[in-house]
Write a protein that holds these residues in place. Structure first.
Motif, PDB file in Angstrom:
ATOM      1  N   ALA A  21     -16.275 -15.334  -8.270  1.00  0.00           N
ATOM      2  CA  ALA A  21     -17.665 -14.872  -8.255  1.00  0.00           C
ATOM      3  C   ALA A  21     -18.462 -15.758  -9.198  1.00  0.00           C
ATOM      4  CB  ALA A  21     -17.776 -13.419  -8.690  1.00  0.00           C
ATOM      5  N   LYS A  22     -19.543 -16.327  -8.699  1.00  0.00           N
ATOM      6  CA  LYS A  22     -20.441 -17.137  -9.515  1.00  0.00           C
ATOM      7  C   LYS A  22     -19.721 -18.282 -10.225  1.00  0.00           C
ATOM      8  CE  LYS A  22     -24.269 -14.299  -9.714  1.00  0.00           C
ATOM      9  NZ  LYS A  22     -25.407 -14.952  -9.144  1.00  0.00           N
ATOM     10  N   GLY A  23     -18.711 -18.867  -9.569  1.00  0.00           N
ATOM     11  CA  GLY A  23     -17.993 -19.992 -10.136  1.00  0.00           C
ATOM     12  C   GLY A  23     -16.881 -19.603 -11.096  1.00  0.00           C
ATOM     13  N   ILE A  24     -16.689 -18.328 -11.336  1.00  0.00           N
ATOM     14  CA  ILE A  24     -15.634 -17.836 -12.225  1.00  0.00           C
ATOM     15  C   ILE A  24     -14.476 -17.341 -11.372  1.00  0.00           C
ATOM     16  CG2 ILE A  24     -15.039 -16.148 -14.021  1.00  0.00           C
ATOM     17  CD1 ILE A  24     -17.173 -18.123 -14.925  1.00  0.00           C
ATOM     18  N   GLU A  25     -13.264 -17.726 -11.713  1.00  0.00           N
ATOM     19  CA  GLU A  25     -12.075 -17.260 -11.009  1.00  0.00           C
ATOM     20  C   GLU A  25     -11.245 -16.366 -11.916  1.00  0.00           C
ATOM     21  OE1 GLU A  25      -9.689 -20.283  -9.260  1.00  0.00           O
ATOM     22  OE2 GLU A  25     -11.308 -21.020  -7.980  1.00  0.00           O
ATOM     23  N   ARG A  26     -10.673 -15.338 -11.321  1.00  0.00           N
ATOM     24  CA  ARG A  26      -9.801 -14.415 -12.045  1.00  0.00           C
ATOM     25  C   ARG A  26      -8.648 -14.012 -11.144  1.00  0.00           C
ATOM     26  NH1 ARG A  26     -12.326 -15.836 -15.818  1.00  0.00           N
ATOM     27  NH2 ARG A  26     -13.693 -14.663 -17.151  1.00  0.00           N
ATOM     28  N   VAL A  27      -7.507 -13.724 -11.743  1.00  0.00           N
ATOM     29  CA  VAL A  27      -6.415 -13.097 -11.014  1.00  0.00           C
ATOM     30  C   VAL A  27      -6.584 -11.594 -11.209  1.00  0.00           C
ATOM     31  CG1 VAL A  27      -3.921 -12.809 -10.836  1.00  0.00           C
ATOM     32  CG2 VAL A  27      -4.896 -15.075 -11.282  1.00  0.00           C
ATOM     33  N   VAL A  28      -6.611 -10.891 -10.095  1.00  0.00           N
ATOM     34  CA  VAL A  28      -6.944  -9.466 -10.089  1.00  0.00           C
ATOM     35  C   VAL A  28      -5.790  -8.682  -9.476  1.00  0.00           C
ATOM     36  CG1 VAL A  28      -8.529  -7.790  -9.059  1.00  0.00           C
ATOM     37  CG2 VAL A  28      -9.405  -9.963  -9.914  1.00  0.00           C
ATOM     38  N   SER A  29      -5.496  -7.530 -10.043  1.00  0.00           N
ATOM     39  CA  SER A  29      -4.457  -6.665  -9.494  1.00  0.00           C
ATOM     40  C   SER A  29      -4.984  -5.925  -8.265  1.00  0.00           C
ATOM     41  CB  SER A  29      -4.020  -5.640 -10.548  1.00  0.00           C
ATOM     42  OG  SER A  29      -3.162  -4.678  -9.959  1.00  0.00           O
ATOM     43  N   LEU A  30      -4.148  -5.873  -7.228  1.00  0.00           N
ATOM     44  CA  LEU A  30      -4.475  -5.117  -6.015  1.00  0.00           C
ATOM     45  C   LEU A  30      -3.686  -3.816  -5.935  1.00  0.00           C
ATOM     46  CD1 LEU A  30      -4.497  -8.025  -3.380  1.00  0.00           C
ATOM     47  CD2 LEU A  30      -6.471  -6.932  -4.482  1.00  0.00           C
ATOM     48  N   VAL A  31      -3.062  -3.409  -7.036  1.00  0.00           N
ATOM     49  CA  VAL A  31      -2.164  -2.252  -7.022  1.00  0.00           C
ATOM     50  C   VAL A  31      -2.869  -0.981  -6.532  1.00  0.00           C
ATOM     51  CG1 VAL A  31      -2.465  -1.558  -9.449  1.00  0.00           C
ATOM     52  CG2 VAL A  31      -0.287  -1.138  -8.276  1.00  0.00           C
ATOM     53  N   LEU A  32      -4.136  -0.800  -6.838  1.00  0.00           N
ATOM     54  CA  LEU A  32      -4.844   0.412  -6.403  1.00  0.00           C
ATOM     55  C   LEU A  32      -5.287   0.343  -4.947  1.00  0.00           C
ATOM     56  CD1 LEU A  32      -7.069   1.197  -9.528  1.00  0.00           C
ATOM     57  CD2 LEU A  32      -4.858   2.180  -8.893  1.00  0.00           C
ATOM     58  N   LEU A  33      -5.181  -0.830  -4.333  1.00  0.00           N
ATOM     59  CA  LEU A  33      -5.618  -0.990  -2.941  1.00  0.00           C
ATOM     60  C   LEU A  33      -4.433  -1.250  -2.007  1.00  0.00           C
ATOM     61  CD1 LEU A  33      -8.821  -3.167  -3.459  1.00  0.00           C
ATOM     62  CD2 LEU A  33      -8.606  -0.681  -3.383  1.00  0.00           C
ATOM     63  N   GLN A  34      -3.243  -0.810  -2.395  1.00  0.00           N
ATOM     64  CA  GLN A  34      -2.051  -1.053  -1.586  1.00  0.00           C
ATOM     65  C   GLN A  34      -2.158  -0.483  -0.182  1.00  0.00           C
ATOM     66  OE1 GLN A  34       1.832  -0.531  -3.532  1.00  0.00           O
ATOM     67  NE2 GLN A  34       0.674  -0.099  -5.406  1.00  0.00           N
ATOM     68  N   GLU A  35      -2.883   0.598  -0.027  1.00  0.00           N
ATOM     69  CA  GLU A  35      -3.014   1.246   1.284  1.00  0.00           C
ATOM     70  C   GLU A  35      -4.047   0.554   2.171  1.00  0.00           C
ATOM     71  OE1 GLU A  35      -0.919   3.720   2.134  1.00  0.00           O
ATOM     72  OE2 GLU A  35      -0.020   3.407   0.158  1.00  0.00           O
ATOM     73  N   GLN A  36      -4.839  -0.365   1.605  1.00  0.00           N
ATOM     74  CA  GLN A  36      -5.848  -1.091   2.371  1.00  0.00           C
ATOM     75  C   GLN A  36      -5.321  -2.483   2.701  1.00  0.00           C
ATOM     76  OE1 GLN A  36      -9.796  -1.005   0.722  1.00  0.00           O
ATOM     77  NE2 GLN A  36      -9.422   0.946  -0.281  1.00  0.00           N
ATOM     78  N   ALA A  37      -5.775  -3.018   3.807  1.00  0.00           N
ATOM     79  CA  ALA A  37      -5.355  -4.356   4.219  1.00  0.00           C
ATOM     80  C   ALA A  37      -6.349  -5.380   3.688  1.00  0.00           C
ATOM     81  CB  ALA A  37      -5.258  -4.431   5.737  1.00  0.00           C
ATOM     82  N   VAL A  38      -6.301  -5.639   2.375  1.00  0.00           N
ATOM     83  CA  VAL A  38      -7.198  -6.620   1.763  1.00  0.00           C
ATOM     84  C   VAL A  38      -6.797  -8.001   2.251  1.00  0.00           C
ATOM     85  CG1 VAL A  38      -8.012  -7.606  -0.403  1.00  0.00           C
ATOM     86  CG2 VAL A  38      -7.556  -5.147  -0.253  1.00  0.00           C
ATOM     87  N   GLN A  39      -7.780  -8.783   2.694  1.00  0.00           N
ATOM     88  CA  GLN A  39      -7.540 -10.110   3.236  1.00  0.00           C
ATOM     89  C   GLN A  39      -8.322 -11.154   2.436  1.00  0.00           C
ATOM     90  OE1 GLN A  39      -5.472 -10.635   5.961  1.00  0.00           O
ATOM     91  NE2 GLN A  39      -5.019  -8.458   5.786  1.00  0.00           N
ATOM     92  N   VAL A  40      -7.895 -12.409   2.522  1.00  0.00           N
ATOM     93  CA  VAL A  40      -8.662 -13.516   1.949  1.00  0.00           C
ATOM     94  C   VAL A  40     -10.040 -13.499   2.593  1.00  0.00           C
ATOM     95  CG1 VAL A  40      -8.851 -16.025   1.806  1.00  0.00           C
ATOM     96  CG2 VAL A  40      -6.644 -14.909   1.400  1.00  0.00           C
TER      97      VAL A  40
END
Length: 87
Positions: A21-40
């Motif tokens: 976001a806005k040129g900043i990169e972060r590694v983010v946990s997806l543990v709370l969204l395991q039930e959702q099909a988060v995609q690139v």
């Protein structure tokens, strides 16, 4: 004050996602969204390094526009430091 902000997922590795976001990169946990099909390419709302939900791209853009306005107002309200030789 705690704040959650939208970021775009650029890479997924198990329950971790590289987000940008806005040129900043972060590694983010997806543990709370395991039930959702988060995609690139999806936008997630990030709070304390954890994705807590997904949002459509339009909502992410609107959130950043509001955050930009708040930052501009805060910056305008800050006193400017005096320059050397000025009082």
């Amino acid at each position: 004050m705690c704040l959650a902000y939208p970021m775009r997922v650029t890479e997924i590795d198990g329950l971790a996602a590289r987000c940008e976001a806005k040129g900043i990169e972060r590694v983010v946990s997806l543990v709370l969204l395991q039930e959702q099909a988060v995609q690139v390419g999806d936008f997630v709302i990030v709070h304390l390094g954890t994705a807590i939900g997904t949002v459509p791209p339009e909502e992410a853009q609107h959130a950043w526009a509001l955050l930009d306005e708040l930052l501009a107002l805060e910056s305008a309200a800050q006193p400017k430091p005096a320059r050397l030789g000025q009082r």
